[in-house]
Design an enzyme around this catalytic site. Structure first.
Site, short mmCIF file in Angstrom:
data_model
loop_
_atom_site.label_atom_id
_atom_site.label_comp_id
_atom_site.label_asym_id
_atom_site.label_seq_id
_atom_site.Cartn_x
_atom_site.Cartn_y
_atom_site.Cartn_z
N THR A 174 0.83 -1.20 0.00
CA THR A 174 0.00 0.00 0.00
C THR A 174 0.87 1.26 0.00
OG1 THR A 174 -1.96 0.82 1.12
CG2 THR A 174 -0.11 0.31 2.48
N ARG A 202 -14.48 -5.79 4.07
CA ARG A 202 -13.40 -5.64 5.06
C ARG A 202 -12.83 -4.22 5.01
NH1 ARG A 202 -7.64 -4.27 4.78
NH2 ARG A 202 -6.59 -5.38 6.45
N VAL A 203 -12.65 -3.63 6.17
CA VAL A 203 -12.01 -2.32 6.25
C VAL A 203 -10.72 -2.49 7.06
CG1 VAL A 203 -12.22 0.00 7.20
CG2 VAL A 203 -14.18 -1.06 6.06
N ASP A 205 -6.80 -0.65 8.39
CA ASP A 205 -6.36 0.42 9.28
C ASP A 205 -6.31 1.78 8.59
OD1 ASP A 205 -4.26 -0.97 7.78
OD2 ASP A 205 -2.91 0.52 8.64
N THR A 224 1.86 0.86 7.60
CA THR A 224 1.49 -0.09 6.57
C THR A 224 1.73 -1.49 7.13
OG1 THR A 224 2.22 -1.04 4.45
CG2 THR A 224 3.79 0.38 5.56
N GLY A 225 1.02 -2.47 6.58
CA GLY A 225 1.18 -3.83 7.07
C GLY A 225 -0.18 -4.49 7.18
N GLY A 227 -3.50 -4.76 8.35
CA GLY A 227 -4.36 -3.76 8.96
C GLY A 227 -4.99 -4.20 10.27
N1 ASP Z 1 -2.52 -1.74 5.94
C1 ASP Z 1 -3.22 -2.07 4.73
C2 ASP Z 1 -4.45 -2.85 5.08
O1 ASP Z 1 -4.39 -3.74 5.89
C3 ASP Z 1 -2.43 -2.86 3.77
C4 ASP Z 1 -1.04 -2.37 3.53
O2 ASP Z 1 -0.45 -1.69 4.34
O3 ASP Z 1 -0.49 -2.69 2.45
O4 ASP Z 1 -5.47 -2.60 4.46
#
Ligand code: ASP
Length: 310
Positions: A174, A202-203, A205, A224-225, A227
């Site tokens: 992301t 799904r939502v 973070d 990021t990571g 969520g």
């Molecule tokens: N944090 C984002 C999510 O879980 C995904 C990402 O960081 O790539 O939607």
């Protein structure tokens, strides 16, 4: 407070497997471009303009899992989340939207033109349509290919129970940006297609202040990571708190990521940070998190690429 404008961007914490060297070059250029666009915006605008410009540039690049490059959910639909916060305490987010090409611009509208913090789904799309935001052209060829490939894997929907191992393997590239305009205004923004094969609705973070992003007069953080782990730990808010307590951004970032790793394991989080003292840093517990930053007048510096590139 005065100083030089700074922009920091990232292209997602994850495994970044299956990308060719050429694709990494494209991603690196997109990050550098985003930094330049964000800095350019500082000439006539403030930290919010800088973050929106930088994130919109990454959404438009099609390289990352955001905007044009957004991955698809389990049903093959595209739904995106985005959020933004400024150091004066305002924040806006959009969740599970499909219409706008640039969800970050819609998040900004929620922040600046509505009395709300988060607007979701078809109603957020309707707002984007009414405000004549540019429409998303639909899933990219790459996102469709990726979805087709992932769909046929056994154990294809990891999201009924959060399975960190599977999420790690799917990747989550992301985008996000933090900026300081050098006049005391800090902002953080993120935008994503979410995690691949997420359950419809799904939502993550990314639209939630405190989780995917946070800004105070002293620090701006974009995360990021996975969520789900970031929401449960309120990672961005927690990092800002650690900074308030320690006054040491490197220590605060390490504390946050180490704590996150202890609780959720490796491969779950990355953060980029700018402080009111013009400090810049990043941390991640994933294999890579391509990121870049520059101060106005400087060339962008890129970091966080996987070993095959560096
Ligand atoms: N944090 C984002 C999510 O879980 C995904 C990402 O960081 O790539 O939607």
């Amino acid at each position: 407070m005065s100083g030089v404008p700074i922009v920091v961007v990232h292209g997602g914490a994850g495994a970044w497997r299956g990308f060719s060297l050429e694709e990494f070059k494209v991603a690196t250029r997109a990050l550098e471009e985003a930094v330049r666009s964000g800095l350019e915006a500082s000439r006539a605008g403030d930290c919010v303009d800088m973050v929106v410009e930088a994130v919109a540039r990454l959404e438009d690049s099609g390289v990352f899992n955001a905007g044009l490059g957004s991955v698809l959910d389990y049903s093959g639909n595209l739904t995106m989340d985005a959020g933004i916060m400024a150091s004066d305490g305002r924040a806006g987010g959009v969740a599970a939207v499909s219409y706008p090409r640039n969800p970050i611009k819609l998040a900004r509208i929620v922040m600046e033109k509505t009395p709300h913090v988060i607007i979701a789904g078809p109603w957020a799309d309707e707002l984007a349509r009414k405000l004549k935001l540019e429409a998303h052209p639909g899933p990219s060829g790459r996102a469709l290919d990726r979805w087709r490939k992932l769909k046929i894997e056994p154990n294809a929907s990891p999201w009924i129970k959060l399975r960190v191992e599977t999420a790690r393997a799917l990747g989550y590239d992301t985008v996000g940006a933090v900026a300081s305009d050098g006049k005391g205004c800090l902002a953080a923004g993120v935008s994503t297609g979410g995690v691949a094969l997420k359950l419809p609705g799904r939502v993550g973070d990314s639209p939630i202040p405190g989780a995917g992003f946070y800004a105070t007069p002293t620090i701006a953080v974009a995360a990021t990571g996975i969520g789900e782990t970031i929401i449960l730990s309120m990672a961005s808010l927690r990092l800002a708190d650690y900074y308030e307590k320690t006054g040491d951004v490197e220590k605060a970032a390490t504390m946050l990521v180490e704590e996150h790793t202890r609780r959720w394991g490796q491969g779950t989080i990355g953060v980029i940070i700018v402080t009111g003292k013009a400090e810049v840093t990043a941390r991640y517990n994933t294999e890579a998190m391509p990121w870049a930053y520059a101060r106005l007048g400087e060339k962008p510096i890129v970091g966080g690429l996987p070993n095959i590139v560096e």
